[in-house]
Design an enzyme around this catalytic site. Structure first.
Site, mmCIF file in Angstrom:
data_model
loop_
_atom_site.group_PDB
_atom_site.id
_atom_site.type_symbol
_atom_site.label_atom_id
_atom_site.label_comp_id
_atom_site.label_asym_id
_atom_site.label_seq_id
_atom_site.Cartn_x
_atom_site.Cartn_y
_atom_site.Cartn_z
ATOM 1 N N ARG A 121 0.824 -1.222 0.000
ATOM 2 C CA ARG A 121 0.000 0.000 0.000
ATOM 3 C C ARG A 121 0.851 1.262 0.000
ATOM 4 O O ARG A 121 0.546 2.232 0.692
ATOM 5 C CB ARG A 121 -0.953 0.024 1.200
ATOM 6 C CG ARG A 121 -2.042 -1.028 1.161
ATOM 7 C CD ARG A 121 -3.205 -0.600 0.278
ATOM 8 N NE ARG A 121 -4.178 -1.666 0.158
ATOM 9 C CZ ARG A 121 -5.347 -1.678 0.767
ATOM 10 N NH1 ARG A 121 -5.708 -0.674 1.523
ATOM 11 N NH2 ARG A 121 -6.167 -2.675 0.587
ATOM 12 N N ARG A 131 -7.804 11.339 -5.683
ATOM 13 C CA ARG A 131 -8.986 10.643 -5.137
ATOM 14 C C ARG A 131 -10.204 11.563 -5.066
ATOM 15 O O ARG A 131 -11.331 11.116 -5.276
ATOM 16 C CB ARG A 131 -8.608 10.125 -3.747
ATOM 17 C CG ARG A 131 -9.707 9.482 -2.956
ATOM 18 C CD ARG A 131 -9.824 8.013 -3.312
ATOM 19 N NE ARG A 131 -10.427 7.237 -2.246
ATOM 20 C CZ ARG A 131 -11.732 7.076 -2.095
ATOM 21 N NH1 ARG A 131 -12.575 7.641 -2.924
ATOM 22 N NH2 ARG A 131 -12.197 6.343 -1.101
ATOM 23 N N TYR A 170 -15.014 -12.113 -0.509
ATOM 24 C CA TYR A 170 -15.696 -10.908 -1.019
ATOM 25 C C TYR A 170 -16.875 -11.273 -1.904
ATOM 26 O O TYR A 170 -17.924 -10.630 -1.871
ATOM 27 C CB TYR A 170 -14.699 -10.000 -1.759
ATOM 28 C CG TYR A 170 -13.768 -9.316 -0.780
ATOM 29 C CD1 TYR A 170 -14.219 -8.262 0.007
ATOM 30 C CD2 TYR A 170 -12.472 -9.756 -0.602
ATOM 31 C CE1 TYR A 170 -13.388 -7.663 0.944
ATOM 32 C CE2 TYR A 170 -11.630 -9.160 0.333
ATOM 33 C CZ TYR A 170 -12.096 -8.116 1.101
ATOM 34 O OH TYR A 170 -11.285 -7.532 2.037
HETATM 35 O O1 CP3 Z 1 -0.012 -2.146 -2.387
HETATM 36 C C1 CP3 Z 1 -0.348 -1.278 -3.198
HETATM 37 O O2 CP3 Z 1 -0.043 -0.082 -3.070
HETATM 38 C C2 CP3 Z 1 -1.106 -1.692 -4.429
HETATM 39 C C3 CP3 Z 1 -2.498 -1.394 -4.418
HETATM 40 C C4 CP3 Z 1 -3.440 -2.271 -3.624
HETATM 41 C C5 CP3 Z 1 -4.705 -1.835 -3.203
HETATM 42 N N1 CP3 Z 1 -5.372 -2.879 -2.647
HETATM 43 C C6 CP3 Z 1 -5.241 -0.496 -3.393
HETATM 44 C C7 CP3 Z 1 -6.327 -0.036 -2.520
HETATM 45 C C8 CP3 Z 1 -3.315 -3.607 -3.224
HETATM 46 C C9 CP3 Z 1 -2.140 -4.568 -3.369
HETATM 47 C C10 CP3 Z 1 -4.549 -3.959 -2.622
HETATM 48 C C11 CP3 Z 1 -4.835 -5.304 -2.122
HETATM 49 C C12 CP3 Z 1 -6.081 -5.531 -1.383
HETATM 50 N N2 CP3 Z 1 -7.312 -4.994 -1.580
HETATM 51 C C13 CP3 Z 1 -6.188 -6.494 -0.366
HETATM 52 C C14 CP3 Z 1 -5.063 -7.394 0.086
HETATM 53 C C15 CP3 Z 1 -4.071 -6.692 0.941
HETATM 54 C C16 CP3 Z 1 -4.523 -6.395 2.326
HETATM 55 O O3 CP3 Z 1 -4.629 -5.186 2.630
HETATM 56 O O4 CP3 Z 1 -4.759 -7.336 3.093
HETATM 57 C C17 CP3 Z 1 -7.509 -6.492 0.089
HETATM 58 C C18 CP3 Z 1 -8.078 -7.360 1.187
HETATM 59 C C19 CP3 Z 1 -8.218 -5.541 -0.696
HETATM 60 C C20 CP3 Z 1 -9.671 -5.213 -0.623
HETATM 61 C C21 CP3 Z 1 -9.881 -3.812 -0.251
HETATM 62 N N3 CP3 Z 1 -9.552 -2.730 -1.049
HETATM 63 C C22 CP3 Z 1 -10.454 -3.298 0.938
HETATM 64 C C23 CP3 Z 1 -10.946 -4.168 2.079
HETATM 65 C C24 CP3 Z 1 -10.477 -1.923 0.834
HETATM 66 C C25 CP3 Z 1 -11.116 -0.956 1.799
HETATM 67 C C26 CP3 Z 1 -10.297 -0.830 3.015
HETATM 68 C C27 CP3 Z 1 -9.173 0.115 2.786
HETATM 69 O O5 CP3 Z 1 -8.031 -0.232 3.097
HETATM 70 O O6 CP3 Z 1 -9.460 1.215 2.337
HETATM 71 C C28 CP3 Z 1 -9.854 -1.576 -0.398
HETATM 72 C C29 CP3 Z 1 -9.631 -0.212 -0.916
HETATM 73 C C30 CP3 Z 1 -8.279 0.104 -1.433
HETATM 74 N N4 CP3 Z 1 -7.496 -0.692 -2.202
HETATM 75 C C31 CP3 Z 1 -7.598 1.330 -1.233
HETATM 76 C C32 CP3 Z 1 -6.380 1.243 -1.919
HETATM 77 C C33 CP3 Z 1 -5.326 2.302 -2.055
HETATM 78 C C34 CP3 Z 1 -8.143 2.521 -0.461
HETATM 79 C C35 CP3 Z 1 -8.749 3.419 -1.465
HETATM 80 C C36 CP3 Z 1 -9.194 4.746 -0.921
HETATM 81 O O7 CP3 Z 1 -10.098 4.786 -0.070
HETATM 82 O O8 CP3 Z 1 -8.645 5.732 -1.395
#
Ligand code: CP3
Length: 336
Positions: free
Chosen positions: A20, A33, A136
């Site tokens: 992330r 965003r 999911y």
């Molecule tokens: O690592 C990186 O920078 C690459 C981008 C990336 C994102 N999601 C972008 C994202 C990666 C590798 C993921 C993986 C991901 N997504 C996982 C596995 C990793 C982990 O965290 O366990 C999971 C379970 C998800 C599903 C997901 N996506 C959730 C549950 C959420 C909401 C919770 C949260 O953290 O905001 C997301 C949103 C998400 N994916 C964001 C980002 C940057 C947040 C977006 C925002 O609100 O701006």
């Protein structure tokens, strides 16, 4: 450096990238965003490319990770997905499709090709692990107790495995598009593997992870949340590297496996003082000093609200831009 470490042959300082690493803690990300829908940010090359490059420009990390989400794989299964607070998935699980990956993932392909032209560090692709994607699809959103997933798994394991089969096929399609477009390595995220007992993890998660590792022709880094205690099980399926959380010292894991290791700073430490960040990073560097298969990373993703300057400080410390003068702090000092 990263690819050498993944091959267990790095003689230079350990490479660093952060899970992330492009995200809400960056003002530049927040600005993008504010004016775009999240789903578009995960699918449109004109957004994916500049966001993926932000950590290279602002932090100077040693690898880029494709900016998208694990839910993107659902494009190939014909399941609807979006974000509203958290992930929202809408699918009739008896009607999943197997769409042509060249069409389903065309924009991801395009983004990777463009990124490869524009960056000079390795590019990581990624996918969610089948079990995590299944949660999911089944729950339709983030869940607290995963009652639907467990209800299904523990009442009709056969159809649950049929679903995992479909997801695994789509994941292989998705990763082959990423590899064809040029990613140098990929990371598999099994974020919810820790919901299962060790016994059930072995039958519900491991075989599909193993199949993916065997079939993907670039190095695969395996991240299973909360899985430090499973290091031996995870090593047995021979990923290129294990990405570990902070619950166990890497020097202890090193005694159990010779695989390259990635990790494992608690992302919460980045809310602490820079002195503490330096000491905690130093402890990990000391533990893994001279190890040719070590990649510095966090034990999970950068948390929203993390001070940007602390993330920058960590990367500068690990890469030696700030002199590594902190004596390793082996225990937090307590006062009586
Ligand atoms: O690592 C990186 O920078 C690459 C981008 C990336 C994102 N999601 C972008 C994202 C990666 C590798 C993921 C993986 C991901 N997504 C996982 C596995 C990793 C982990 O965290 O366990 C999971 C379970 C998800 C599903 C997901 N996506 C959730 C549950 C959420 C909401 C919770 C949260 O953290 O905001 C997301 C949103 C998400 N994916 C964001 C980002 C940057 C947040 C977006 C925002 O609100 O701006």
């Amino acid at each position: 450096m990263l690819l050498e470490a993944l091959a267990g042959k790095n003689n230079a300082r350990p490479p660093i990238w952060l899970m992330r690493q492009a995200g809400r803690y960056m003002p530049q990300y927040q600005a993008i965003r504010k004016s775009h829908h999240l789903r578009d940010m995960f699918l449109r090359p004109d957004l994916i490319v500049p966001i993926s490059k932000l950590p290279l420009e602002l932090l100077d990390v040693d690898a880029a990770i494709l900016f998208t989400d694990i839910l993107t794989v659902l494009e190939g299964l014909g399941a609807k997905w979006d974000f509203n607070e958290g992930p929202v998935v809408d699918a009739d699980l008896s009607q999943l499709q197997r769409n042509d990956p060249r069409i389903a993932y065309a924009t991801i392909y395009e983004a990777i090709v463009q990124l490869k032209e524009e960056i000079d560090v390795p590019l990581l692709g990624f996918a969610g692990a089948p079990f995590t994607i299944a949660t999911y699809l089944i729950e339709g959103k983030s869940s607290r107790d995963f009652a639907k997933t467990k209800g299904w798994l523990y009442s009709d394991p056969q159809t649950f495995h049929a679903l995992l089969r479909q997801i695994t096929d789509a994941t292989l399609d998705y990763l082959s598009v990423q590899v064809e477009a040029g990613v140098d390595a990929v990371q598999l995220f099994d974020s919810w593997a820790n919901l299962l007992s060790r016994r059930d993890f072995r039958t519900v998660c491991l075989p599909y992870l193993q199949e993916i590792i065997n079939k993907v022709p670039v190095p695969v880094i395996l991240f299973c949340r909360g899985s430090s205690f499973l290091a031996e099980d995870l090593s047995s399926i021979e990923p290129a590297a294990l990405s570990l959380d902070w619950s166990e010292d890497l020097s202890t894991i090193r005694k159990k496996t010779s695989l390259p290791l990635q990790g494992n700073l608690d992302p919460g430490i980045l809310f602490g003082s820079q002195e503490q960040i330096a000491c905690q990073a130093q402890r990990i560097l000391d533990e893994m000093r001279g190890d040719p298969g070590f990649i510095f990373n966090l034990g999970h993703g950068v948390l929203p609200g993390t001070p940007f300057e602390n993330v920058k400080y960590l990367v500068d410390y690990v890469t030696g831009k700030i002199p590594q003068t902190c004596a390793a702090l082996h225990e937090l000092p307590y006062s009586s």
